[in-house]
Design a protein around this motif. Sequence first.
Motif, short mmCIF file in Angstrom:
data_model
loop_
_atom_site.label_atom_id
_atom_site.label_comp_id
_atom_site.label_asym_id
_atom_site.label_seq_id
_atom_site.Cartn_x
_atom_site.Cartn_y
_atom_site.Cartn_z
N PRO A 107 0.74 -1.07 0.20
CA PRO A 107 0.14 0.01 0.07
C PRO A 107 0.94 1.04 -0.10
CG PRO A 107 0.14 -1.08 2.08
CD PRO A 107 0.72 -1.95 1.42
N PHE A 108 0.55 1.98 -0.87
CA PHE A 108 1.29 3.39 -0.88
C PHE A 108 0.02 4.61 -1.01
CE2 PHE A 108 4.81 1.10 -2.38
CZ PHE A 108 6.04 1.83 -1.89
N PRO A 109 0.19 5.58 -0.20
CA PRO A 109 -0.63 6.76 -0.04
C PRO A 109 -0.63 7.52 -1.41
CG PRO A 109 1.29 7.49 1.04
CD PRO A 109 1.64 5.75 0.58
N ARG A 110 -1.64 8.00 -1.68
CA ARG A 110 -1.97 8.60 -3.19
C ARG A 110 -0.91 9.80 -3.55
NH1 ARG A 110 -7.93 9.85 -5.40
NH2 ARG A 110 -7.91 7.35 -5.62
N TRP A 111 -0.86 10.55 -2.23
CA TRP A 111 -0.09 11.72 -2.60
C TRP A 111 1.27 11.25 -3.04
CZ3 TRP A 111 4.67 12.47 0.03
CH2 TRP A 111 4.82 11.52 0.90
N LEU A 112 1.89 10.22 -2.64
CA LEU A 112 3.25 9.63 -2.86
C LEU A 112 3.06 9.18 -4.24
CD1 LEU A 112 6.29 9.11 -2.18
CD2 LEU A 112 5.54 6.91 -1.15
N LYS A 113 2.00 8.58 -4.78
CA LYS A 113 2.26 7.98 -5.98
C LYS A 113 2.13 9.28 -7.14
CE LYS A 113 -0.08 3.32 -5.11
NZ LYS A 113 -1.24 2.62 -5.56
N ASN A 114 1.30 10.30 -6.70
CA ASN A 114 1.34 11.43 -7.65
C ASN A 114 2.73 11.93 -7.63
OD1 ASN A 114 -1.54 11.27 -8.19
ND2 ASN A 114 -2.16 12.46 -6.28
N CYS A 115 3.38 11.96 -6.69
CA CYS A 115 4.77 12.79 -6.57
C CYS A 115 5.70 11.80 -7.58
CB CYS A 115 5.39 12.87 -5.17
SG CYS A 115 4.40 13.89 -4.03
N ILE A 116 5.46 10.60 -7.06
CA ILE A 116 6.49 9.77 -7.91
C ILE A 116 6.19 9.80 -9.53
CG2 ILE A 116 6.96 7.20 -8.54
CD1 ILE A 116 6.78 6.59 -5.54
N TRP A 117 5.01 10.12 -10.07
CA TRP A 117 4.70 10.29 -11.17
C TRP A 117 5.37 11.51 -11.72
CZ3 TRP A 117 2.78 8.05 -15.25
CH2 TRP A 117 1.72 7.23 -15.35
N ILE A 118 5.39 12.49 -10.91
CA ILE A 118 5.97 13.89 -11.56
C ILE A 118 7.44 13.56 -11.25
CG2 ILE A 118 6.29 16.43 -10.75
CD1 ILE A 118 3.33 16.08 -9.72
N LEU A 119 7.95 12.88 -10.26
CA LEU A 119 9.23 12.97 -10.08
C LEU A 119 9.91 12.00 -11.60
CD1 LEU A 119 10.18 12.15 -6.57
CD2 LEU A 119 10.87 14.24 -7.90
N ASN A 120 9.06 10.92 -11.97
CA ASN A 120 9.67 10.27 -13.15
C ASN A 120 9.46 10.93 -14.48
OD1 ASN A 120 10.02 7.36 -14.05
ND2 ASN A 120 8.14 7.89 -15.35
N PHE A 121 8.50 11.98 -14.47
CA PHE A 121 8.37 12.79 -15.83
C PHE A 121 9.65 13.62 -15.63
CE2 PHE A 121 3.39 13.18 -15.28
CZ PHE A 121 3.25 11.95 -15.78
N LEU A 122 10.06 14.17 -14.55
CA LEU A 122 11.15 15.27 -14.59
C LEU A 122 12.54 14.40 -14.70
CD1 LEU A 122 10.21 17.17 -11.38
CD2 LEU A 122 10.47 18.13 -13.60
N ASP A 123 12.46 13.22 -14.33
CA ASP A 123 13.80 12.38 -14.67
C ASP A 123 13.87 12.08 -16.11
OD1 ASP A 123 15.87 10.41 -14.10
OD2 ASP A 123 14.29 8.76 -14.34
N HIS A 124 12.83 11.77 -16.91
CA HIS A 124 12.81 11.66 -18.39
C HIS A 124 13.19 13.24 -18.82
CE1 HIS A 124 12.23 7.59 -19.04
NE2 HIS A 124 11.23 7.56 -17.97
N MET A 125 12.83 14.10 -18.39
CA MET A 125 13.07 15.44 -18.66
C MET A 125 14.66 15.65 -18.35
SD MET A 125 11.33 19.13 -17.74
CE MET A 125 11.47 20.61 -18.53
N VAL A 126 15.13 15.36 -17.33
CA VAL A 126 16.47 15.78 -17.16
C VAL A 126 17.48 14.84 -18.41
CG1 VAL A 126 18.49 14.66 -15.85
CG2 VAL A 126 16.57 15.63 -14.79
N LYS A 127 16.83 13.74 -18.84
CA LYS A 127 17.73 12.86 -19.99
C LYS A 127 17.17 13.32 -21.33
CE LYS A 127 17.42 9.05 -16.65
NZ LYS A 127 16.81 7.94 -16.39
N GLY A 128 16.28 14.42 -21.31
CA GLY A 128 15.86 14.85 -22.62
C GLY A 128 15.18 14.06 -23.62
N THR A 129 14.35 12.93 -22.55
CA THR A 129 13.56 11.87 -23.32
C THR A 129 12.27 11.74 -23.20
OG1 THR A 129 13.74 10.32 -21.44
CG2 THR A 129 15.52 10.40 -23.19
N LEU A 130 11.66 13.04 -22.36
CA LEU A 130 10.08 12.82 -22.13
C LEU A 130 9.35 13.45 -23.43
CD1 LEU A 130 8.22 12.78 -19.69
CD2 LEU A 130 8.39 15.50 -19.70
N HIS A 131 9.83 14.02 -24.48
CA HIS A 131 9.20 14.40 -25.47
C HIS A 131 9.19 13.18 -26.75
CE1 HIS A 131 13.18 15.36 -26.53
NE2 HIS A 131 12.67 15.61 -27.96
#
Length: 881
Positions: free
Chosen positions: A716-740
């Motif tokens: 079980p993971f709280p919803r707030w944390l799952k939302n944060c992980i989504w955003i961090l994952n987006f940013l991680d791919h942005m760091v690498k220039g692969t999000l788009h």
Amino acid sequence: RLQWETLARQFVEYEQVAPFLIAEEQRRRLLDFLPSFLKAWEQSAGMIVFPNIQLLASEVSKLLTKEIKKHLNGKPAEEARLALEQLLQQKREVEDGHVLLKSVYFLSQTDSRTLWNIIGSGLPAALMQCLYLFFTFPLKKSSDDGETSEEDPQTQEMLVEIMHNIYKEEQGVEELLAADKLQSLIIATASLWDQCSPSWKVPTGCVLRTISKAQTKNSIVYLQAVDCIKIAIQNLFKLADTLPAHDICEAVSIILCFVKDSYPTSSALLTEFETNDGYQLLLKILLRQGLQEQEGDPYLEDILDMLTCLTTCGKTELKVSGNIAHPQLPHFDFEPTQSSGMTVKNLQAFQVLQSVFQRSNDVHLCRRILAAIGTIWAWDAVNFFLLEWTLQPINQFTDIIHMKPHTVQVQFFKLVESVVLDMSYIPHEILKKIQYLVKENVVPSCTLTALRCLLNMTKKDLLFADIFRDSGLLGLLLALLRKQAKILRKSAGTQVPGLEEGTEKELNAVMLKIVAALTVGSVRNTVVLKDYGMVPYIKIFLDDECYRNATLSILEQLSVINYEEYMSIVIGALCSSTQGELQLKLDLLKSLLRILDSPKSHSAFRTCSGFNGLLSLLSDMEGALQDPPSGLWATVGHNCILELVFYTLQGITAALHLDPVNSNFFQRNGLFEKMAEDLGTLGCFWTQGEQQVLPGLEKARTFAEFLDAAFCSSEPFPRWLKNCIWILNFLDHMVKGTLHLKSYFKEIQTEVEETLRNDWEEPQAQEEYPSYRSFSCRSEMRDTDIVHPGAVCVIVRLLPKLYSEGHSQLSQEIQCAVADHILSLVRSEKSRQVMCASGLLSTIVTSCHNALRRESHPLHLPLTRVFEKLASQAIEPDVLR
């Protein structure tokens, strides 16, 4: 087998003594033998072992023929009919006739040699005489009870089956000619249909159709000599207005069978049919009132099918002029080859079909005629040209199609469409008429169907972009859309009863789709649209989801000639959209991503305040991901919010990709800091002061393991944390220039849009979040070089906000996992050089100053390691100090 041997022996004995017996004794002995024969037949399931079966068939058939003639001899027709019924029916004291009939019935199903013996017995003519009497003279009511005598269905079935077996052979038809009853029965069906025996109508029709298929040259000469078809047509003309529609169709179909089936052998009956106004008879019947109730009538279908076949019956091949209007599609090749034998040679027959369509509004009839035309084209594609260059059916139908029922209109335009899609031919004259129909718009539903036809054609080939521009269709559609856009603008914010409802709205949508199709790949058409001053009007259609895809497609084509104008419209629409217009924002962002795929668009994006526009979307989403959601966001669902965050970050990443000017602009103006600030206010990150620091961690998972645990396991993971992980994952791919990147876009599009879109509607019915297994594996396997160091700063700024009082230990654990992940990003020398060259080290130091000055904070050690890694590449000592 023993039983058959006994019977064979008995029949041999009969043959031996028969020549010495008087006729009556022969008859009696044969009739005494037959019950045993029938019993053996029924018990053997058709397995017969009887050497003299042909001789038996001949003897039985001759006796049955003799019995029939005896019962008919010298009697008036009605008495003869009753005598036949008494002879052949089973329910009589003496069943000799029925036994003979049943024996012939079985014997006629054996082999062809046995059947020929039956035919040679004289039985075909006798049975035709029986059929004539049964059909022509219905049973009369008895004087005692006033009820009609009952037909014996078993006797009728056997009689019809015997005739079917006999008359399907040409020899059987030839035997009929001597009896002179065939033409009598054919004429009777055409003159006495309303007076004949009802129970014998269908059987008689079946028998005559069997005879028709087996016609010989002699039978055709015979029928022609007695003017059979001529007399039948004259009689049918008299009945055409009085008989019920079903009955007249049934009677006519029989005559038409003889005409059609005889043609491969001789054209005589067709010529007789034509010279005696046969086509006028068909036209009169097909146009008569009451026919609309006959949908599915097999005889009406037969008439139409046979009439369609008659279009290919003729001696002279029609000539194709070769007058092809240009331009034509590149793969169109019109070279009339050797005749297929299925080309149209009989325009008279086709004119009946054409005239019925032009004069009838019956749905079924009109649709059947269109289907018939499609069939004629399918036989040989040259038929389309033969007909259009002579009778011009489709050309003429276009003038009246708006007056036909809607289903007929749909089928008609599908037929026209097939000329382009299946034959690869562009019928310019027909298209001009369809364009005029659109312009007049007499019946909006018909106009809509016509436009859909034109849309499908437009998608066939880019050549239509030129054809429909030169024909004026593009200009016509732009003028109509301008008018509708003004109405929409005038009615904005007001409720106008009936406005933009139903067909009118669909018309606008299809017109936009055609314009979109005409501008795709055609700079010239896009220039025409711009020169018409249509851009301000086209963008009005953005607000309605029904029009949006086509409108965006048009605007995307506009970007080819003017990126600034496109960016101004789309970014302006994003900024002016309300909080509740989530789908509008998503559609605009997806369009923007398609355009940003071209590096030439990046400058226009920057100069049109694209970065600020996208960041304003994040600012407007303050509190959108808090748990529980409140206000408008409670009705939208947090997964849709995540989708909007994703496409917004994608747009920014795409605009920064391989563009040093945009990257410098974004960093110099502090937009990474603004992005971190806006993301931090979404509602899932901690914003309420000091965090509790725990003495130690029980677990030490990596960021990738956290992704798997949060989205791929039952933990079980709280919803707030799952939302944060989504955003961090987006940013991680942005760091690498692969999000788009498109490959990543497709994967997450499927998961976010399909899996998550319905999550808020049925939270218990499906997985709450998409699987991250592929994401985490990809994160570890891909090159980890940093492309956008500013995105690292965003992650670092959000790092302390990965916290919730109710989940202190879990918060601390994820913070350390993310910090360690940042450390993994700067391990490569290239990444460290990029970070230091960007001048963002001071930003990282400032972001984590409070955490680093307290050695007890769990982030102290991993972030210190980050700085140690960066120190070896630092070019600004003051920064490290």
